[in-house]
Design an enzyme around this catalytic site. Structure first.
Site, mmCIF file in Angstrom:
data_model
loop_
_atom_site.group_PDB
_atom_site.id
_atom_site.type_symbol
_atom_site.label_atom_id
_atom_site.label_comp_id
_atom_site.label_asym_id
_atom_site.label_seq_id
_atom_site.Cartn_x
_atom_site.Cartn_y
_atom_site.Cartn_z
ATOM 1 N N ARG A 142 -32.601 90.777 13.968
ATOM 2 C CA ARG A 142 -31.128 90.869 14.616
ATOM 3 C C ARG A 142 -31.250 92.062 15.420
ATOM 4 N NH1 ARG A 142 -26.483 90.039 10.460
ATOM 5 N NH2 ARG A 142 -27.885 88.674 9.522
ATOM 6 N N SER A 179 -24.955 86.013 12.368
ATOM 7 C CA SER A 179 -24.088 86.249 11.233
ATOM 8 C C SER A 179 -22.738 86.711 11.406
ATOM 9 C CB SER A 179 -24.613 86.967 9.856
ATOM 10 O OG SER A 179 -24.033 86.635 8.880
ATOM 11 N N HIS A 180 -22.435 87.931 10.861
ATOM 12 C CA HIS A 180 -20.996 88.354 10.773
ATOM 13 C C HIS A 180 -20.987 89.547 12.032
ATOM 14 C CE1 HIS A 180 -23.586 91.122 8.431
ATOM 15 N NE2 HIS A 180 -22.626 92.204 8.747
ATOM 16 N N LYS A 216 -32.670 83.983 11.508
ATOM 17 C CA LYS A 216 -33.195 83.657 10.017
ATOM 18 C C LYS A 216 -34.187 82.720 9.660
ATOM 19 C CE LYS A 216 -28.527 85.241 8.479
ATOM 20 N NZ LYS A 216 -27.367 84.766 7.617
ATOM 21 N N ASP A 249 -17.833 83.935 7.378
ATOM 22 C CA ASP A 249 -18.412 84.945 8.099
ATOM 23 C C ASP A 249 -18.860 83.942 9.409
ATOM 24 O OD1 ASP A 249 -20.778 83.591 7.320
ATOM 25 O OD2 ASP A 249 -21.453 85.481 7.141
ATOM 26 N N ASP A 254 -21.686 82.527 10.311
ATOM 27 C CA ASP A 254 -22.559 81.549 10.012
ATOM 28 C C ASP A 254 -22.318 80.642 8.753
ATOM 29 O OD1 ASP A 254 -23.603 83.415 8.554
ATOM 30 O OD2 ASP A 254 -25.502 82.908 8.908
ATOM 31 N N ASP A 259 -22.403 81.655 5.403
ATOM 32 C CA ASP A 259 -23.035 81.707 4.368
ATOM 33 C C ASP A 259 -22.542 82.930 3.461
ATOM 34 O OD1 ASP A 259 -23.496 84.108 5.530
ATOM 35 O OD2 ASP A 259 -25.850 83.839 5.640
ATOM 36 N N ARG A 260 -21.128 83.267 3.825
ATOM 37 C CA ARG A 260 -20.617 84.409 3.093
ATOM 38 C C ARG A 260 -18.818 83.877 3.160
ATOM 39 N NH1 ARG A 260 -21.163 90.132 4.396
ATOM 40 N NH2 ARG A 260 -20.394 89.647 6.643
ATOM 41 N N LYS A 272 -23.620 96.749 -5.057
ATOM 42 C CA LYS A 272 -22.403 97.091 -4.393
ATOM 43 C C LYS A 272 -21.351 96.597 -5.447
ATOM 44 C CE LYS A 272 -23.238 95.559 -0.200
ATOM 45 N NZ LYS A 272 -23.080 95.230 1.147
ATOM 46 N N GLY A 311 -20.238 88.757 -0.144
ATOM 47 C CA GLY A 311 -19.682 87.524 0.168
ATOM 48 C C GLY A 311 -20.795 86.518 0.074
ATOM 49 N N HIS A 312 -22.034 86.799 -0.178
ATOM 50 C CA HIS A 312 -23.131 85.738 -0.341
ATOM 51 C C HIS A 312 -22.876 85.185 -1.787
ATOM 52 C CE1 HIS A 312 -25.334 86.378 3.242
ATOM 53 N NE2 HIS A 312 -25.006 87.542 3.441
ATOM 54 N N ALA A 356 -28.673 102.175 3.345
ATOM 55 C CA ALA A 356 -28.857 101.822 4.646
ATOM 56 C C ALA A 356 -28.629 100.420 4.876
ATOM 57 C CB ALA A 356 -30.246 102.344 5.392
ATOM 58 N N ASN A 416 -28.787 96.845 6.282
ATOM 59 C CA ASN A 416 -30.066 96.170 6.922
ATOM 60 C C ASN A 416 -29.664 95.285 8.288
ATOM 61 O OD1 ASN A 416 -32.582 96.484 5.499
ATOM 62 N ND2 ASN A 416 -31.517 95.974 3.644
#
Length: 837
Positions: free
Chosen positions: A393, A482-483, A492, A616, A618, A620-621, A659, A702-703, A796, A798
């Site tokens: 990305r 994605s987002h 991906k 989001d 794409d 997936d979330r 998280k 959100g996944h 960090a 990703n």
């Protein structure tokens, strides 16, 4: 002169033979030799045929019969043990039904009873429980008053609450086998009502001792095989309660035990196999008869065939003229092929590797180039920082270009071929530059000889679904960022249904730099997949009532699927920003930022919808909002999913990332599940899901990964469908449902901007030098520090040039104190960081 017929042979004293007699003798010898040769040949063939026939008959008459005997013995053993347990549970169920039908329960809960107190209910329960030695405890619970009580001797946890709720709704509720303080018990829930038609006044939660049941199970003969007592709920793997013996000599047999979720599984042992075996007497008789018949047939055929062979030989003897002619032709042929008569063909020139490339021969070979001259690839054209932990990305034009997309296609196609794949699904999101990048990507894949199945513009979960649904492949590439904001894009990658992560993503770059590409000519095929995806979910999810929903797709690709799917499921759908626009004119497609949810909250309130959902970029979330305007962050969604799935699968693993709320751990444990914390990121989470065989997993971002009835990949659209199913099965609205889950004081995700090339080094230094007092440090992903009254995390990102932080505590004061510690230590490492909290 003596006649020729009177000439003697050698001095053997025998009379001379006439020429006709000599020819007859020679013919007889020749016939005998031919017959002997044929007989030996036929005997050899007969031996092979007899061996094959003996083997086939042995497999059928001995092995097959013994297998059938073993299956019959196994089934008989299981049926016998099942009958014993069936009888016990039937008697026990009748006793519980008789107890629950006692009119004293309804009289106690009657609105006309002035003495309907907790103390009087407890006294009645103790009195009636004393009538049965197997009853350990009874709770008489008025309708709608059940509450958690984890500390009691006989606790009421979420599992018990679910049983009580089913009883109050008069839904079937079979007893469940549970373990409390290393003791197995059966938990029963029965409604209490004045009659069958009237609504229940309350529920009886009856706990009985499961020891007699387990003792009955243990009476099995352990020498005969491995016997498992298991508890299995619909759509979930079985949980083993008890095991006796060992066995691996035949097919296992499973039998359901009536009046329960229990089942018996039995695998026979070598001893049972020996008992079931029969002596191969019949086989020996049949093989002997076949052998005798074949020997007789060989002798007869040798006589018949030898005569026919001699007659054919006599007819085909060449004449003298034919022999001379054949000799002359042989000499002429020798002249033609003798090297002394040959001249070198001037066109017989070797094709070298470079010529193969020029002529296009190597393009069809499917092999790696060996002699072709390759142009070098600049490091700057393949930026290392875009090959992230679980995808590729970066910024379009400056980092992601069509030229790089083609190289990535060559790398992915080559890797797929190396892993045994011949086709790859390719899809893209709705960003303005996704189409050009997709065309370049496809061009690169086709150059490797790998085929492409182009499914067009779809959400990422639909691409994942295609890798399971399409027979020709288990691999795919999604062109998406994605987002991330509109100026980003990426890829991906899934190969053999495994998302590439960490070293596997970096290896793609190494392959590009070394130009380790296959070469060939692949074919591109277009296919429509969205209708199949919708039909698959429609066949799996059933809503128990009507529900209104607002869908915010953020002008991204989920808008092509989600509204249509929810309408098919029977929802009243209000679409919000569901038209595709790669410029994202209303808000960035990132639902984890509260600012991006304000329009959704307003629309839910305006339409008085039952629920709102934001996806989001794409699909997936997801993040959910309630009619009150509360945001249900994904870790709280995971609490509800865990409750639903663990109610049917006690003891199952539940996966969540670093998280997520500390409360999630406690909720999972209270449902009887096994909580597992893991790294953030869809690829490492999916790998861990496969490793642990968890049925549900999720991230705070959100996944949501659902393996129960689904495929285990992150799918925001399917997760929302399952959430709607759970909600419609309850009489409460979503605000009331989530009010029952614990919630602490917590921050959303906090982002601190930092250069991509600096963020991982900063986290490493912080972990090595940071002073976090007496906190318990976890470094599986970034740095998480848990304290008595809260926790903090810094890692960090990703997916963007940023540090991600999150905090949670029991009070605002504790939350502020933990944030202060993290801010102090971060500034020590890098004083240039802009920290706003």
């Amino acid at each position: 002169m003596k006649p020729r017929d009177s000439i003697k042979t050698k001095d053997d004293g025998a009379a001379p033979l006439s020429r006709s007699a000599q020819r007859a003798l020679d013919n007889a010898k020749r016939k005998a030799a031919v017959q002997q040769k044929l007989l030996l040949t036929l005997l050899a063939a007969a031996l092979v045929i007899n061996l094959l026939a003996a083997y086939f008959l042995y497999q059928t008459m001995v092995i097959g019969q013994n297998r059938e005997n073993l299956q019959h013995a196994t089934q008989s053993f299981v049926d016998e043990r099942k009958a014993v347990l069936d009888k016990y549970l039937q008697q026990h169920s009748l006793a519980i039904e008789t107890l629950s039908a006692n009119s004293a329960w309804a009289a106690q809960l009657s609105p006309d009873n002035p003495d309907n107190t907790a103390e009087s209910r407890q006294q009645l329960a103790h009195a009636l429980a004393a009538q049965d030695d197997t009853i350990l405890n009874i709770y008489l619970i008025p309708a709608g008053t059940a509450q958690l009580n984890r500390e009691a001797e006989f606790p009421v946890r979420y599992l018990e609450l679910d049983l009580i709720q089913r009883a109050e709704q008069r839904k079937p509720a079979l007893p469940e086998l549970i373990e409390i303080n290393k003791r197995w018990m059966l938990q029963w829930a029965k409604p209490v009502a004045l009659d069958e038609q009237s609504p229940p006044l309350g529920t009886l939660l009856i706990t009985t001792d499961a020891t007699p049941l387990l003792e009955l199970f243990a009476t099995t003969d352990a020498r005969l095989g491995e016997t498992l007592l298991q508890q299995q709920f619909t759509g979930s793997p079985p949980q083993t309660i008890r095991k006796t013996g060992t066995g691996a000599e035949g097919a296992k047999v499973v039998a359901k035990i009536k009046h329960s979720h229990l089942q018996l599984q039995f695998t026979p042992s070598a001893q049972m196999k020996d008992i079931a075996e029969e002596l191969p007497s019949l086989w020996l008789v049949v093989v002997s008869l076949v052998a005798a018949a074949s020997l007789a047939l060989c002798w007869f055929l040798s006589k018949v065939l030898s005569g026919a062979a001699l007659r054919a030989a006599d007819k085909t003897q060449p004449s003298l003229q034919e022999t001379v002619k054949a000799s002359k032709e042989a000499v002429d042929e020798e002249k033609l092929i003798n090297p002394l008569f040959q001249t070198q063909d001037i066109l017989d020139i070797a094709v070298i590797d470079e010529d193969e490339d020029i002529l296009g021969l190597r393009e069809h070979s499917g092999k790696k180039p060996t002699g072709a001259k390759r142009s070098s690839i600049n490091e700057q054209d393949v930026p290392a920082e875009i090959f992230r932990s679980y995808d590729i990305r970066g910024l379009v034009d400056s980092q992601i270009t069509p030229q790089l997309a083609q190289l990535i296609g060559q790398a992915v196609g080559s890797e797929a071929i190396d892993q045994g794949e011949r086709s790859i699904v390719v899809a893209r999101d709705g960003r303005t530059h996704s189409e050009a990048l997709t065309q370049a990507l496809i061009k690169g894949i086709l150059r490797t000889g790998c085929n492409v199945i182009n499914i067009g513009v779809v959400p990422t979960p639909v691409m994942y679904f295609a890798t399971f649904h399409i027979d020709d492949t288990n691999s795919g590439v999604m062109v998406t960022a994605s987002h991330n904001p509109k100026e980003y894009n990426g890829f991906k990658v899934v190969i053999n249904n495994r998302a590439l992560a960490d070293d596997a993503v970096v290896e793609l770059r190494s392959r590009i730099m070394a130009q380790r590409f296959h070469q060939g000519v692949g074919e591109e095929l277009s296919r429509t997949i969205i209708p199949d995806y919708i039909e698959r979910i429609f066949s799996d999810v059933a809503l128990a009532g009507n529900i209104s929903i607002v869908v915010d797709a953020g002008n991204a690709v989920p808008g092509l699927v989600a509204p249509q799917l929810f309408e098919e499921l029977g929802c009243d759908v209000t679409p919000l920003f569901c038209d595709l626009d790669g410029e994202f004119p209303n808000h960035n497609p990132d639902p984890t930022i509260e600012e991006n949810l304000q329009a959704l909250i307003a629309k839910v309130k305006e339409t008085k919808a039952d629920i709102g959902v934001a996806f989001d970029g794409d699909g997936d979330r997801l993040v959910v909002v309630t009619p009150k305007g509360d945001i249900i962050w994904p870790d709280r969604l995971l609490m509800l999913f865990a409750k639903d799935i663990l109610a049917r699968n006690p003891g199952a693993d539940v996966l969540f990332d670093v998280k997520c709320s500390r409360q999630l751990n406690q909720v999972i444990s209270s449902y009887g599940g096994r909580p597992i914390m893991w790294k953030t990121g869809h690829s490492p989470m999916k790998a861990k899901m496969e490793e642990t065989q968890a049925l549900i997993g999720g991230e705070y971002s959100g996944h949501i990964f659902i393996k129960d009835r689904w495929y285990g990949f992150d799918d925001g659209i399917y997760a929302m469908a399952r959430l709607l199913e759970i909600i419609t099965l309850r009489d409460q609205n979503i605000d009331a449902i989530f009010a029952g889950f614990p919630q602490l004081h917590a921050t959303p995700e906090i982002k601190i901007t930092i250069r991509d090339q600096d963020k991982f080094a900063l986290i490493k230094k912080l972990a090595e030098t940071g002073d976090f007092a007496n906190g318990a440090i976890t470094t599986i992903d970034g740095l998480r520090v848990d304290y008595t009254k809260g926790w903090g995390l810094v890692r960090a990102s990703n997916t963007s040039p940023a540090l991600t932080l999150r905090f949670e505590a029991e009070s605002p004061e504790a939350l502020e104190k933990i944030q202060h510690i993290f801010k102090r230590e971060l500034i020590k490492v890098d004083a240039t960081l802009s920290i706003d909290f």
